[in-house]
Design a protein around this motif. Structure first.
Motif, PDB file in Angstrom:
ATOM      1  N   ALA A  78     -37.792 -72.454 -19.954  1.00 54.55           N
ATOM      2  CA  ALA A  78     -39.033 -72.195 -19.216  1.00 54.55           C
ATOM      3  C   ALA A  78     -40.250 -72.434 -20.109  1.00 54.55           C
ATOM      4  N   ARG A  79     -40.154 -72.029 -21.376  1.00 58.62           N
ATOM      5  CA  ARG A  79     -41.258 -72.265 -22.310  1.00 58.62           C
ATOM      6  C   ARG A  79     -41.465 -73.765 -22.515  1.00 58.62           C
ATOM      7  N   GLU A  92     -51.225 -77.460 -10.238  1.00 61.36           N
ATOM      8  CA  GLU A  92     -50.068 -77.059  -9.439  1.00 61.36           C
ATOM      9  C   GLU A  92     -48.792 -77.056 -10.279  1.00 61.36           C
ATOM     10  N   GLN A  93     -48.566 -78.125 -11.049  1.00 62.16           N
ATOM     11  CA  GLN A  93     -47.391 -78.176 -11.931  1.00 62.16           C
ATOM     12  C   GLN A  93     -47.472 -77.091 -12.992  1.00 62.16           C
ATOM     13  N   ARG A  94     -48.664 -76.892 -13.518  1.00 64.61           N
ATOM     14  CA  ARG A  94     -48.859 -75.887 -14.569  1.00 64.61           C
ATOM     15  C   ARG A  94     -48.560 -74.491 -14.044  1.00 64.61           C
ATOM     16  N   ALA A  95     -49.049 -74.190 -12.843  1.00 64.44           N
ATOM     17  CA  ALA A  95     -48.805 -72.875 -12.240  1.00 64.44           C
ATOM     18  C   ALA A  95     -47.307 -72.663 -12.011  1.00 64.44           C
ATOM     19  N   LEU A 101     -41.867 -69.348 -16.449  1.00 64.13           N
ATOM     20  CA  LEU A 101     -41.856 -68.680 -17.748  1.00 64.13           C
ATOM     21  C   LEU A 101     -42.059 -67.178 -17.574  1.00 64.13           C
ATOM     22  N   SER A 102     -42.961 -66.783 -16.700  1.00 64.36           N
ATOM     23  CA  SER A 102     -43.181 -65.351 -16.441  1.00 64.36           C
ATOM     24  C   SER A 102     -41.902 -64.689 -15.942  1.00 64.36           C
TER      25      SER A 102
END
Length: 190
Positions: A78-79, A92-95, A101-102
């Motif tokens: 995820a990181r 959008e991809q970043r979110a 990751l969260s």
């Protein structure tokens, strides 16, 4: 002759008022667009700090919970996805990547709770505290960004500023939002 002079003067005044209005709207759009970019940069800074903190947190937990390799692998993946998405800059991809990751970090924290000696480790407690503070900063930065995006998009869509926005090709900004599947609370099993 007097009537013609007055008519020309009225037309000149109307043109000057219209030009000044257009300049004001254009400058307002530029200011909002820059605030959107600044908001995005603030999110980026906080997410970078979180991504840098995650390996330390994983290594600390690994020392106590060696048989939880699947949790560590998911956090690491995820990181890596979040770092990759950071390079593309698409909100959008970043979110999406940051929400994954969260969720992985929630699983990591839950794993850590099963180890009382880890909970007492000062390094782990410091890392947890830093991560918690970063999560709060990220939430604030997302809220600020989305608020500015909303103001910018409303200005672009509203009459009459949409005329100037269209003339100068201003495009709507994307919100930093979670997808529906990213909002599901992860299930933690031991």
């Amino acid at each position: 002759m007097n009537g013609l002079l007055i008519a020309v003067l009225v037309i000149v005044v109307i043109v000057v008022v219209f030009v000044l209005w257009g300049i004001g709207v254009y400058n307002g759009l530029i200011a909002l667009r820059n605030r959107v970019a600044n908001g995005w940069a603030q999110i980026d800074v906080q997410l970078k700090q979180r991504a840098d903190l995650v390996p330390n947190l994983v290594e600390t937990v690994k020392g106590y919970a060696t048989h939880e390799s699947q949790v560590f692998q998911k956090v690491t993946e995820a990181r890596a996805g979040a770092v990759e998405a950071a390079q593309h800059g698409d909100p959008e991809q970043r979110a999406q990547a940051e929400n994954q990751l969260s969720n992985a970090l929630v699983n990591l924290r839950a794993t850590a709770e099963a180890y009382p000696q880890l909970q007492a480790n000062q390094n782990f407690m410091d890392l947890q505290n830093q991560l918690s503070q970063l999560e709060q900063k990220i939430a604030y930065a997302r809220q600020f960004y989305n608020d500015v995006v909303q103001k910018f998009n409303v200005k672009i869509q509203s009459v009459p500023s949409n005329i100037i926005a269209g003339m100068f090709h201003f495009e709507e900004a994307q919100f930093f939002a979670a997808r529906e599947q990213d909002r599901v609370v992860p299930q933690v099993k031991f």
